[in-house]
Design a protein around this motif. Structure first.
Motif, PDB file in Angstrom:
ATOM      1  N   LEU A 169       0.777  -1.297  -0.099  1.00  0.00           N
ATOM      2  CA  LEU A 169       0.023   0.099  -0.113  1.00  0.00           C
ATOM      3  C   LEU A 169       0.702   1.298   0.072  1.00  0.00           C
ATOM      4  CD1 LEU A 169      -2.769   1.037  -0.021  1.00  0.00           C
ATOM      5  CD2 LEU A 169      -2.925   1.010   2.374  1.00  0.00           C
ATOM      6  N   HIS A 172       1.989   3.155  -3.194  1.00  0.00           N
ATOM      7  CA  HIS A 172       0.929   4.050  -3.852  1.00  0.00           C
ATOM      8  C   HIS A 172       0.340   5.185  -2.947  1.00  0.00           C
ATOM      9  CE1 HIS A 172      -0.057   0.917  -7.202  1.00  0.00           C
ATOM     10  NE2 HIS A 172       0.411   0.104  -6.077  1.00  0.00           N
ATOM     11  N   CYS A 173       0.316   4.843  -1.705  1.00  0.00           N
ATOM     12  CA  CYS A 173      -0.201   5.862  -0.635  1.00  0.00           C
ATOM     13  C   CYS A 173       0.775   5.915   0.441  1.00  0.00           C
ATOM     14  CB  CYS A 173      -1.371   5.072  -0.099  1.00  0.00           C
ATOM     15  SG  CYS A 173      -2.235   6.351   1.100  1.00  0.00           S
ATOM     16  N   ALA A 176       0.184   5.793   4.349  1.00  0.00           N
ATOM     17  CA  ALA A 176      -0.184   4.134   5.059  1.00  0.00           C
ATOM     18  C   ALA A 176       1.068   3.913   6.119  1.00  0.00           C
ATOM     19  CB  ALA A 176      -0.301   3.085   3.831  1.00  0.00           C
ATOM     20  N   THR A 188      -3.907   9.912  -0.326  1.00  0.00           N
ATOM     21  CA  THR A 188      -4.184   9.610  -1.716  1.00  0.00           C
ATOM     22  C   THR A 188      -3.524   8.611  -2.230  1.00  0.00           C
ATOM     23  OG1 THR A 188      -2.251  11.153  -2.263  1.00  0.00           O
ATOM     24  CG2 THR A 188      -4.307  12.284  -2.324  1.00  0.00           C
ATOM     25  N   PHE A 189      -4.083   7.898  -3.412  1.00  0.00           N
ATOM     26  CA  PHE A 189      -3.650   6.568  -3.761  1.00  0.00           C
ATOM     27  C   PHE A 189      -3.574   6.734  -5.255  1.00  0.00           C
ATOM     28  CE2 PHE A 189      -3.777   2.499  -6.135  1.00  0.00           C
ATOM     29  CZ  PHE A 189      -3.387   1.661  -5.335  1.00  0.00           C
ATOM     30  N   ASP A 190      -2.197   7.088  -5.599  1.00  0.00           N
ATOM     31  CA  ASP A 190      -1.979   7.350  -7.071  1.00  0.00           C
ATOM     32  C   ASP A 190      -3.011   8.664  -7.579  1.00  0.00           C
ATOM     33  OD1 ASP A 190      -0.071   5.375  -6.886  1.00  0.00           O
ATOM     34  OD2 ASP A 190      -1.613   4.091  -8.317  1.00  0.00           O
ATOM     35  N   LEU A 196      -7.960   5.885   5.026  1.00  0.00           N
ATOM     36  CA  LEU A 196      -7.675   4.559   5.365  1.00  0.00           C
ATOM     37  C   LEU A 196      -7.419   4.526   6.956  1.00  0.00           C
ATOM     38  CD1 LEU A 196      -3.956   3.957   4.780  1.00  0.00           C
ATOM     39  CD2 LEU A 196      -4.842   6.207   4.274  1.00  0.00           C
ATOM     40  N   TYR A 207      -5.090  -2.843   6.567  1.00  0.00           N
ATOM     41  CA  TYR A 207      -5.839  -1.591   6.234  1.00  0.00           C
ATOM     42  C   TYR A 207      -7.141  -1.798   5.659  1.00  0.00           C
ATOM     43  CZ  TYR A 207      -0.992   0.051   6.151  1.00  0.00           C
ATOM     44  OH  TYR A 207       0.436   0.473   6.501  1.00  0.00           O
ATOM     45  N   ILE A 209      -9.682   0.788   3.474  1.00  0.00           N
ATOM     46  CA  ILE A 209      -9.543   1.810   2.405  1.00  0.00           C
ATOM     47  C   ILE A 209     -10.970   2.058   2.272  1.00  0.00           C
ATOM     48  CG2 ILE A 209      -8.594   2.606   0.368  1.00  0.00           C
ATOM     49  CD1 ILE A 209      -6.704   0.023   0.682  1.00  0.00           C
ATOM     50  N   VAL A 219      -8.413   1.484  -7.739  1.00  0.00           N
ATOM     51  CA  VAL A 219      -7.546   1.167  -6.531  1.00  0.00           C
ATOM     52  C   VAL A 219      -7.388  -0.319  -6.752  1.00  0.00           C
ATOM     53  CG1 VAL A 219      -7.233   1.128  -4.040  1.00  0.00           C
ATOM     54  CG2 VAL A 219      -8.332   3.146  -5.244  1.00  0.00           C
ATOM     55  N   LEU A 223      -3.892  -2.415  -6.778  1.00  0.00           N
ATOM     56  CA  LEU A 223      -3.428  -3.541  -5.965  1.00  0.00           C
ATOM     57  C   LEU A 223      -3.135  -4.792  -6.508  1.00  0.00           C
ATOM     58  CD1 LEU A 223      -5.394  -2.079  -2.690  1.00  0.00           C
ATOM     59  CD2 LEU A 223      -2.949  -1.750  -3.188  1.00  0.00           C
TER      60      LEU A 223
END
Length: 377
Positions: A169, A172-173, A176, A188-190, A196, A207, A209, A219, A223
């Motif tokens: 994770l 991308h974030c 985390a 933010t994820f990408d 989260l 996690y 999310i 998302v 993953l």
């Protein structure tokens, strides 16, 4: 629910992806959900324990309790639950239970306070899918003026669980990696905004999310593109939580069971016990003082055959309880179960008989969890 036609079932925003991934779909809590994928329940369970598993839990209910400030909102929630909500710090999460006036459990839920002071007065609630309508109606009927419940059906929810979850994770974030167990943050994820928390229901690090429904597939696919991550269905989700000794609403807890009977009295801190200012306090405080008549315990059947829910538990030829959850524990390498027994039979090591197809099978009361918890520190 097996007789419910698929047209009558709700779907999550990831339904098409489940089909694409070869998910075997079954009715669950009014939704068409994947019970397993081609890897199979055993493979999915073991993969989650060894690497990272991705669960679609978008069927669960997400809502915000909103008031003018944290103390007011938390106080309103404390009138419904026995936990310490006013003491929640910024970015903290807490497990608690909604209680009937008689001390039974309406639902178990997660409560999170935002990391941002700009969101002061907002508490995020995540409740069980099969209970969300009941929960929402109960909460709304008991809120004071100035506090309201806002349900968020526009949100989806993923759980990434396992020892490699944090590493995956964080690619991308970045937010985390900095969270400890039961802490939460926006992030933010990408480039996709999300919320989260470092939590989950498998006993592993991981996690949950929360993300906009129209962004969740982006998302999930990102993953799943990692070799460490596999999609996980309801079958392995159940065996993982059973090994972790965690309650399933409707099986191990319901409106007839109290937190003391369910062995989750730790949700009630000392100052709430002293004040006795929560629903069902009379019953619950009496059980805390005198002990409950029955207790939820772990049970290890002898042999390899699992004992399923509703199996009678005997001691000395007398019925003393019932299995509420049971199955094969891949990590425990044998059958595991939990259930309620009369308090005098609840001590670890106590010999029991499980009535399977009319025949007694020996078992013992055992300490839980059956697989060690490996939450982040």
């Amino acid at each position: 629910m097996a007789d419910i036609h698929s047209d009558d079932l709700k779907t999550t925003p990831l339904h098409a992806l489940h089909i694409e991934l070869g998910g075997k779909m079954v009715p669950f809590a009014g939704y068409d959900m994947p019970v397993q994928y081609p890897l199979g329940v055993l493979g999915e369970h073991q993969h989650t324990r060894a690497k990272a598993g991705l669960f679609d839990v978008s069927h669960m209910g997400q809502a915000f309790l909103i008031g003018p400030d944290h103390d007011t909102t938390a106080k309103a929630l404390e009138a419904l639950v026995p936990g310490d909500m006013r003491g929640l710090g910024l970015g903290q999460q807490r497990y608690t239970v909604l209680l009937t006036d008689e001390g039974g459990i309406i639902d178990d839920l997660m409560v999170t306070r935002s990391t941002s002071e700009h969101d002061d007065g907002r508490l995020m609630l995540v409740v069980n899918a099969a209970r969300k309508d009941v929960d929402y109606a109960h909460i709304k009927s008991r809120l004071p003026d100035g506090v309201r419940l806002e349900t968020r059906d526009d949100r989806a929810l993923l759980a990434l669980q396992g020892p490699m979850a944090a590493d995956v994770l964080a690619r991308h974030c970045p937010q985390a990696a900095g969270l400890s167990f039961m802490e939460a943050s926006s992030g933010t994820f990408d480039g996709i905004a999300l919320h989260l928390s470092r939590s989950g229901y498998t006993g592993e690090d991981g996690y949950e999310i929360s993300v906009a429904a129209d962004k969740v597939e982006d998302v999930a696919r990102a993953l799943l593109a990692h070799d460490e991550v596999e999609p996980i269905g309801l079958g392995a989700r159940d065996s993982l939580r059973l090994e972790a000794g965690l309650c399933l609403y409707g099986s191990d807890i319901d409106e007839t069971t109290s937190p003391v009977e369910a062995a989750i009295a730790w949700v009630i801190p000392k100052h709430r016990r002293e004040a006795g200012d929560f629903p069902g306090a009379e019953r619950i405080l009496k059980e805390l003082a005198d002990g409950p008549a029955r207790k939820r315990v772990g049970i290890l059947p002898e042999g390899k055959a699992p004992a399923r829910a509703h199996t009678e538990i005997h001691a000395g030829g007398t019925v003393v309880g019932e299995i509420t959850s049971g199955g094969f524990g891949p990590t425990a390498d044998g059958p595991v179960a939990m259930g309620y027994v009369a308090a005098e039979h609840a001590k670890p090591g106590t010999d029991l008989d499980l009535m399977v197809r009319g025949k007694p099978r020996p078992a013992k009361v055992a300490k839980m969890p059956f697989a060690p918890h490996r939450y982040a520190k």
